[in-house]
Design a protein around this motif. Structure first.
Motif, mmCIF file in Angstrom:
data_model
loop_
_atom_site.group_PDB
_atom_site.id
_atom_site.type_symbol
_atom_site.label_atom_id
_atom_site.label_comp_id
_atom_site.label_asym_id
_atom_site.label_seq_id
_atom_site.Cartn_x
_atom_site.Cartn_y
_atom_site.Cartn_z
ATOM 1 N N MET A 1 -17.137 -1.586 72.006
ATOM 2 C CA MET A 1 -17.466 -0.830 73.523
ATOM 3 C C MET A 1 -18.250 -1.947 74.662
ATOM 4 O O MET A 1 -18.925 -2.939 74.038
ATOM 5 C CB MET A 1 -18.297 0.405 73.276
ATOM 6 C CG MET A 1 -17.587 1.315 72.318
ATOM 7 S SD MET A 1 -16.280 2.325 72.757
ATOM 8 C CE MET A 1 -16.923 3.258 74.079
ATOM 9 N N PRO A 2 -18.184 -1.650 75.732
ATOM 10 C CA PRO A 2 -18.633 -2.495 76.822
ATOM 11 C C PRO A 2 -19.911 -2.042 77.047
ATOM 12 O O PRO A 2 -20.486 -0.895 76.928
ATOM 13 C CB PRO A 2 -17.586 -2.347 77.962
ATOM 14 C CG PRO A 2 -17.402 -0.861 77.934
ATOM 15 C CD PRO A 2 -16.977 -0.449 76.515
ATOM 16 N N LEU A 3 -20.774 -3.054 77.762
ATOM 17 C CA LEU A 3 -21.979 -2.890 78.127
ATOM 18 C C LEU A 3 -22.377 -3.353 79.787
ATOM 19 O O LEU A 3 -22.965 -4.370 79.912
ATOM 20 C CB LEU A 3 -23.260 -3.706 77.058
ATOM 21 C CG LEU A 3 -23.575 -3.109 75.877
ATOM 22 C CD1 LEU A 3 -24.128 -4.336 75.225
ATOM 23 C CD2 LEU A 3 -24.567 -2.214 76.176
ATOM 24 N N PRO A 4 -21.828 -2.546 80.547
ATOM 25 C CA PRO A 4 -21.547 -2.978 81.887
ATOM 26 C C PRO A 4 -23.184 -2.913 82.625
ATOM 27 O O PRO A 4 -23.453 -1.529 82.428
ATOM 28 C CB PRO A 4 -20.591 -2.146 82.531
ATOM 29 C CG PRO A 4 -20.545 -0.940 81.455
ATOM 30 C CD PRO A 4 -20.771 -1.284 80.122
ATOM 31 N N ALA A 5 -23.365 -3.851 83.040
ATOM 32 C CA ALA A 5 -24.585 -3.821 84.011
ATOM 33 C C ALA A 5 -24.535 -2.782 85.118
ATOM 34 O O ALA A 5 -25.631 -2.169 85.746
ATOM 35 C CB ALA A 5 -25.050 -5.246 84.401
#
Length: 505
Positions: A419-423
């Motif tokens: 899964m993504p970890l978008p700032a």
């Protein structure tokens, strides 16, 4: 207050033995594993010994609806001789995954029997043989506190052969140990919470540390307060049964300064009512398993020495019971974690990240590992993203770490989806009152991961949110109905691989 005496019993699992060549005298039940390519090469010789034309038997069973799909079974009684029945078990293309499922089917069929002789295809690789042994152990799982109508015991022994002279007992033994970690984590998770509390988890860790050569440290509520573990204390303060932080340490023989060091952090919420942000009844029913992450860490640590893991490993289990009471923590409280970072509480049912934040901060500041991995049943949101029983959620700050864990998930049968970890979503957990809030609107599994990320510094880190694979609705392949013990097989497979930290920056 009197404590209930523990009834916990460590699993008695089947003995799985590799036989080089067909046994001269087999068990009363012979099992023949059938793939889409047909019967194994040794089936002809086995049939001659049994006085059965296995090719014809397979034809008849297929005409009656049997298929070689993984886990399918068809039993055939024999009226003469020492062998009383033959069981055909499907294994599909005989991949490791399908042979794990076949092994589980064999185990379920064998309940109450003393021994099974199982014939598999010659030439299947070590991973497939190991997976079959794992399946036998996992399919044998049972847990009950019933006093009547108790389920039949597990099959005592499974003899496995491909009819060749090959010797593959070490591969089988590895499968047994990895399967046992899954069983143990499952048993921890399914134990009812009137018996299981943070002190109970610490007692299980103490027993396993003594028997497997691990070092153990336990923080009680007084030591937690003295050392500043504010998240664990806040979550546990509403319960009459106080929290614990459990630390297990494994050091391989011959370890030196260049030996990679991994820290695991597991969520150990032994029951989760939601606290003052009380869950509805339906959502509360399965919350005895909210310590699956912590239980999986304990189970994994117990196997490292037996499997010869070549990395140093510390397991931290952050254990608390989340209860509503006059002393419970509240929405709008601000808590101070280990190391000083602060959190404004908006939802006392988002408690797992609060206890794990303390564990992560302690790991980074005091232990300084090369790699940091946390594991939990953290969010219901991951089920919305990934559905149920196919993939667990993986978040990572290092691509090599993500790849290594993904491969271990594929090999163990506990698969992950990154899964993504978008700032850009960090603003969703911002507040003027503290360093972050513990709950917000938006993509819940991602914002939970971002909350934890702030406690990991620059250490390569992965977060496993396994709520999506922590509960099986029914007996299916290697899973039994109820808690799955998700993560133990994955972590054990990863940490005992040839190079678990390869490529990690």
């Amino acid at each position: 207050m009197a404590r209930r005496t523990s009834t916990f019993a460590y699993p008695t699992i089947p003995a799985v033995a590799w036989q080089a060549g067909l046994p001269v005298h087999g068990a009363p039940t012979w099992v023949v594993v059938v793939g889409t390519a047909g019967l194994p090469a040794a089936a002809k010789e086995a049939g001659e010994r049994l006085g059965v034309d296995l090719d014809r038997l397979l034809e008849v069973q297929q005409e009656s609806g049997f298929s070689p799909a993984a886990g399918a079974t068809a039993a055939y009684p024999l009226l003469t001789g020492e062998v009383r029945e033959v069981l055909l078990v499907g294994a599909g293309e005989q991949t490791a995954k399908e042979l794990r499922q076949a092994g589980a089917a064999v185990a379920r069929f064998g309940r109450g029997k003393d021994e099974l002789t199982t014939v598999v295809a010659e030439g299947i690789d070590d991973a497939a043989v190991q997976a079959f042994a794992e399946g036998v152990v996992l399919g044998s799982f049972t847990y009950t506190l019933k006093t009547a109508d108790v389920p039949e015991p597990v099959v005592a022994r499974v003899t496995l052969t491909d009819g060749s002279a090959a010797e593959r007992q070490p591969v089988v033994d590895r499968g047994i140990v990895i399967g046992r970690t899954g069983w143990l984590a499952r048993q921890f998770a399914i134990t009812p919470s009137n018996e299981k509390d943070p002190a109970w988890l610490a007692a299980r860790a103490t027993e396993l540390a003594a028997s497997t050569g691990l070092e153990l440290t336990v923080w009680d509520e007084k030591k937690l307060a003295a050392d500043g573990f504010g998240g664990i204390l806040a979550v546990g303060q509403g319960s009459a049964r106080p929290p614990r932080l459990i630390r297990l340490d494994y050091v391989p023989e011959g370890a030196g300064d260049d030996t990679p060091y991994v820290v695991l952090v597991g969520k150990g919420i032994t029951y989760d009512t939601g606290g003052l942000s009380l869950k509805p009844r339906e959502a509360m029913v399965s919350m005895k398993r909210d310590m699956t992450g912590g239980g999986s860490v304990i189970a994994t640590m117990s196997a490292l020495r037996e499997l010869g893991a070549q990395v140093r490993v510390t397991g931290l289990i952050c254990a608390a019971e989340n209860m509503p009471s006059g002393s419970a923590y509240r929405p709008d409280d601000v808590i101070r974690h280990y190391g000083g970072r602060t959190t404004e509480v908006k939802n006392t049912d988002a408690e797992g990240r609060l206890v794990m934040a303390d564990g992560l901060a302690y790991a980074v500041q005091e232990l300084q590992p090369d790699v940091l991995v946390d594991i939990s049943t953290l969010t219901g949101a991951i089920k919305i993203s990934l559905g149920a029983m196919l993939y667990g959620g993986l978040f990572a700050t290092d691509d090599a770490l993500a790849a290594n864990l993904t491969e271990a998930g594929r090999a163990s049968g506990e698969e992950l989806w990154r899964m993504p970890l978008p700032a850009e979503y960090e603003s969703l957990i911002a507040t003027p009152i503290a360093d972050a809030v513990n709950s917000s609107k938006g993509p819940g599994s991602i914002t939970a991961a971002l909350f934890l990320k702030a406690f990991t510094g620059t250490t390569p880190w992965a977060h496993l949110d396994l709520s999506s694979i922590a509960e099986s609705p029914a007996d299916h392949h290697e899973y039994s109905a109820g808690s799955t013990g998700a993560g133990a097989r994955l972590l054990t497979t990863w940490l005992t691989s040839e190079a678990p930290t390869a490529g990690i920056a």
